[in-house]
Write a protein that holds these residues in place. Structure first.
Motif, short mmCIF file in Angstrom:
data_model
loop_
_atom_site.label_atom_id
_atom_site.label_comp_id
_atom_site.label_asym_id
_atom_site.label_seq_id
_atom_site.Cartn_x
_atom_site.Cartn_y
_atom_site.Cartn_z
N THR A 251 17.20 7.32 -38.62
CA THR A 251 18.05 7.52 -39.78
C THR A 251 17.92 8.98 -40.24
O THR A 251 16.84 9.55 -40.20
CB THR A 251 17.67 6.59 -40.93
N VAL A 252 19.02 9.54 -40.66
CA VAL A 252 19.05 10.90 -41.18
C VAL A 252 19.64 10.84 -42.59
O VAL A 252 20.84 10.59 -42.76
CB VAL A 252 19.88 11.83 -40.29
N ASP A 253 18.79 11.01 -43.59
CA ASP A 253 19.24 11.00 -44.97
C ASP A 253 19.60 12.42 -45.39
O ASP A 253 18.73 13.27 -45.55
CB ASP A 253 18.16 10.41 -45.88
N LEU A 254 20.89 12.65 -45.56
CA LEU A 254 21.41 13.96 -45.93
C LEU A 254 21.65 14.02 -47.44
O LEU A 254 22.09 13.04 -48.04
CB LEU A 254 22.72 14.25 -45.20
N SER A 255 21.39 15.17 -48.02
CA SER A 255 21.72 15.40 -49.42
C SER A 255 22.15 16.85 -49.59
O SER A 255 21.70 17.73 -48.86
CB SER A 255 20.53 15.08 -50.33
N TRP A 256 23.04 17.09 -50.57
CA TRP A 256 23.56 18.43 -50.76
C TRP A 256 24.12 18.59 -52.17
O TRP A 256 24.43 17.61 -52.85
CB TRP A 256 24.66 18.74 -49.74
N ASP A 257 24.23 19.84 -52.60
CA ASP A 257 24.87 20.17 -53.87
C ASP A 257 26.35 20.39 -53.63
O ASP A 257 26.74 21.18 -52.76
CB ASP A 257 24.25 21.43 -54.48
N GLN A 258 27.17 19.71 -54.39
CA GLN A 258 28.61 19.79 -54.19
C GLN A 258 29.18 21.09 -54.78
O GLN A 258 28.69 21.58 -55.79
CB GLN A 258 29.29 18.58 -54.83
N PRO A 259 30.21 21.62 -54.14
CA PRO A 259 30.80 22.87 -54.65
C PRO A 259 31.62 22.63 -55.91
O PRO A 259 32.11 21.52 -56.16
CB PRO A 259 31.69 23.33 -53.49
N GLU A 260 31.78 23.69 -56.69
CA GLU A 260 32.64 23.63 -57.86
C GLU A 260 34.09 23.85 -57.41
O GLU A 260 34.44 24.91 -56.92
CB GLU A 260 32.23 24.70 -58.87
N THR A 261 34.90 22.82 -57.55
CA THR A 261 36.29 22.92 -57.07
C THR A 261 37.31 22.73 -58.19
O THR A 261 38.51 22.82 -57.94
CB THR A 261 36.55 21.85 -55.99
N GLY A 262 36.83 22.44 -59.40
CA GLY A 262 37.77 22.21 -60.50
C GLY A 262 38.37 20.82 -60.49
O GLY A 262 39.31 20.55 -61.23
N GLY A 263 37.84 19.95 -59.66
CA GLY A 263 38.36 18.58 -59.60
C GLY A 263 37.42 17.69 -58.81
O GLY A 263 36.32 18.08 -58.42
N VAL A 264 37.87 16.47 -58.54
CA VAL A 264 37.06 15.48 -57.82
C VAL A 264 37.14 15.74 -56.32
O VAL A 264 38.21 16.05 -55.78
CB VAL A 264 37.56 14.05 -58.13
N ILE A 265 36.00 15.63 -55.65
CA ILE A 265 35.95 15.75 -54.18
C ILE A 265 35.97 14.34 -53.60
O ILE A 265 34.99 13.59 -53.71
CB ILE A 265 34.68 16.50 -53.73
N PRO A 266 37.08 13.94 -52.97
CA PRO A 266 37.19 12.55 -52.50
C PRO A 266 36.50 12.26 -51.18
O PRO A 266 36.21 11.10 -50.87
CB PRO A 266 38.70 12.37 -52.36
N ALA A 267 36.22 13.28 -50.37
CA ALA A 267 35.67 13.03 -49.03
C ALA A 267 35.01 14.28 -48.47
O ALA A 267 35.22 15.40 -48.97
CB ALA A 267 36.78 12.56 -48.09
N TYR A 268 34.20 14.06 -47.43
CA TYR A 268 33.56 15.14 -46.69
C TYR A 268 33.72 14.88 -45.21
O TYR A 268 33.75 13.72 -44.75
CB TYR A 268 32.06 15.23 -47.01
N GLN A 269 33.81 15.95 -44.43
CA GLN A 269 33.73 15.86 -42.97
C GLN A 269 32.32 16.25 -42.54
O GLN A 269 31.84 17.31 -42.94
CB GLN A 269 34.73 16.78 -42.29
N LEU A 270 31.69 15.42 -41.71
CA LEU A 270 30.35 15.69 -41.19
C LEU A 270 30.45 16.04 -39.71
O LEU A 270 31.02 15.27 -38.92
CB LEU A 270 29.44 14.47 -41.38
N HIS A 271 29.90 17.20 -39.35
CA HIS A 271 29.94 17.68 -37.96
C HIS A 271 28.52 17.75 -37.40
O HIS A 271 27.61 18.24 -38.06
CB HIS A 271 30.57 19.07 -37.87
N LEU A 272 28.35 17.27 -36.17
CA LEU A 272 27.10 17.40 -35.43
C LEU A 272 27.36 18.26 -34.20
O LEU A 272 28.30 17.98 -33.43
CB LEU A 272 26.56 16.03 -34.99
N ASN A 273 26.56 19.31 -34.02
CA ASN A 273 26.73 20.23 -32.89
C ASN A 273 28.17 20.74 -32.80
O ASN A 273 28.74 20.91 -31.73
CB ASN A 273 26.32 19.57 -31.57
N GLY A 274 28.75 21.01 -33.99
CA GLY A 274 30.08 21.60 -34.04
C GLY A 274 31.24 20.64 -33.88
O GLY A 274 32.39 21.04 -33.94
#
Length: 331
Positions: A251-274
């Motif tokens: 298992t890989v538990d990822l965590s991150w600080d979300q960017p300031e975009t002025g609105g709601v971020i509905p989704a993220y794309q996760l890339h492994l090895n590009g």
């Protein structure tokens, strides 16, 4: 019936212009010519060659100039061209050499028209000897720190490594690609040619004369300053990963600080090895502040992955990629 009058050139003029365009591609218009670029770029200066190990040499040089633009550089070992690099780079590692062997290196700059500069001053270097007994790789460099120097450079520093025979160089990696090397006597590095307003992840590995590399140092995230007029960076920051086990899988538990975009971020794309691995879509209300996600991988121990992600912005576009740390699956 009335119509619109269309004015046409005299037939002989039109034919002459067409023939001229066919016979002379350099013509920019009928009756005018574009001057060919015949001026070569300046010769690269400040060329250095450092033996990183018994089989590799790190070659560096200062940027050249051109009346239009430098398109790239060619690196020669003796009279043989061994590397071609883009204009954005002024250093390269040449591998596959023989131990305890004398070499000379030169560099030539090249423009888009194919004009080559004169060769730089030839720089001699001798690869290191292979130790008779070198069983262990060096220890990992410690306490990697650094600062962004404006929008296009950064300075790194780290603690020394040890080896059963001796450390010969330190290699700097960005997104798991080696981008720079310094001798073992140095524990700082100046990196240039970076992009403004960009998140970078750096690690350092020690290397010995047998080309054994240490594990990575701690990862360091740096963001270069934005250039005047550049848009705000939309990359997630502070990406961290914790490795665990769930039955036979990792298992890989990822965590991150979300960017300031002025609105709601509905989704993220996760890339492994590009490569795109999954799109993270929140089941309910998107989180605020720091976000997290668990990834399950059925790979053998020792598998390495570089990880990065980017946010879907409120306007529907995808934002900038985060820094790209490397993880190793371990029990």
């Amino acid at each position: 019936m009335e119509g619109t009058t269309v004015q046409r050139p005299h037939i002989s003029t039109a034919l002459a212009c067409s023939a001229a365009l066919l016979l002379a591609p350099l013509l920019t218009a009928c009756g005018g010519t574009a001057e060919a670029d015949t001026q070569p770029p300046s010769t690269p200066k400040g060329v250095t060659a450092q033996a990183s190990s018994s089989t590799s040499v790190h070659v560096m040089w200062e940027a050249a100039s051109d009346n239009k633009a430098v398109a790239g550089y060619e690196v020669y070992r003796g009279k043989v061209k061994v590397k071609s690099v883009p204009a954005t780079k002024n250093m390269i590692d040449v591998d596959g050499l023989k131990a305890s062997t004398d070499y000379t290196f030169t560099v030539r700059s090249k423009d888009a028209a194919g004009n080559l500069s004169e060769p730089s001053k030839a720089v001699p270097v001798t690869t290191q000897a292979t130790p008779a007994k070198d069983d262990e790789p060096p220890t990992a460099p410690t306490k990697l720190t650094g600062t962004a120097d404006g929008s296009r450079a950064a300075t790194l520093s780290w603690g020394t490594s040890t080896d059963d025979v001796g450390v010969t160089s330190y290699d700097i990696y960005q997104e798991d690609s080696r981008i720079h090397s310094v001798p073992a006597t140095e524990t700082t590095a100046k990196l240039t040619g970076l992009r403004p307003g960009t998140v970078y992840t750096f690690t350092v590995r020690a290397r010995d004369a047998s080309d054994k590399s240490s594990p990575d140092s701690n990862a360091l995230d740096l963001t270069t300053e934005s250039a005047p007029g550049a848009p705000e960076n939309t990359a997630p920051t502070g990406l961290r990963a914790e490795i665990g086990k769930e039955g036979a899988d990792f298992t890989v538990d990822l965590s991150w600080d979300q960017p300031e975009t002025g609105g709601v971020i509905p989704a993220y794309q996760l890339h492994l090895n590009g490569k795109l691995t999954t799109t993270i879509v929140w089941g309910g209300t998107p989180p605020k502040g720091r976000a997290s996600y668990r990834l399950t991988l059925a790979d053998p121990p020792g598998t390495r992955y570089s990880v990065k992600l980017r946010a879907k912005l409120p306007d529907g576009k995808w934002g900038d990629f985060s820094a790209q740390p490397t993880i190793v699956l371990k029990d």
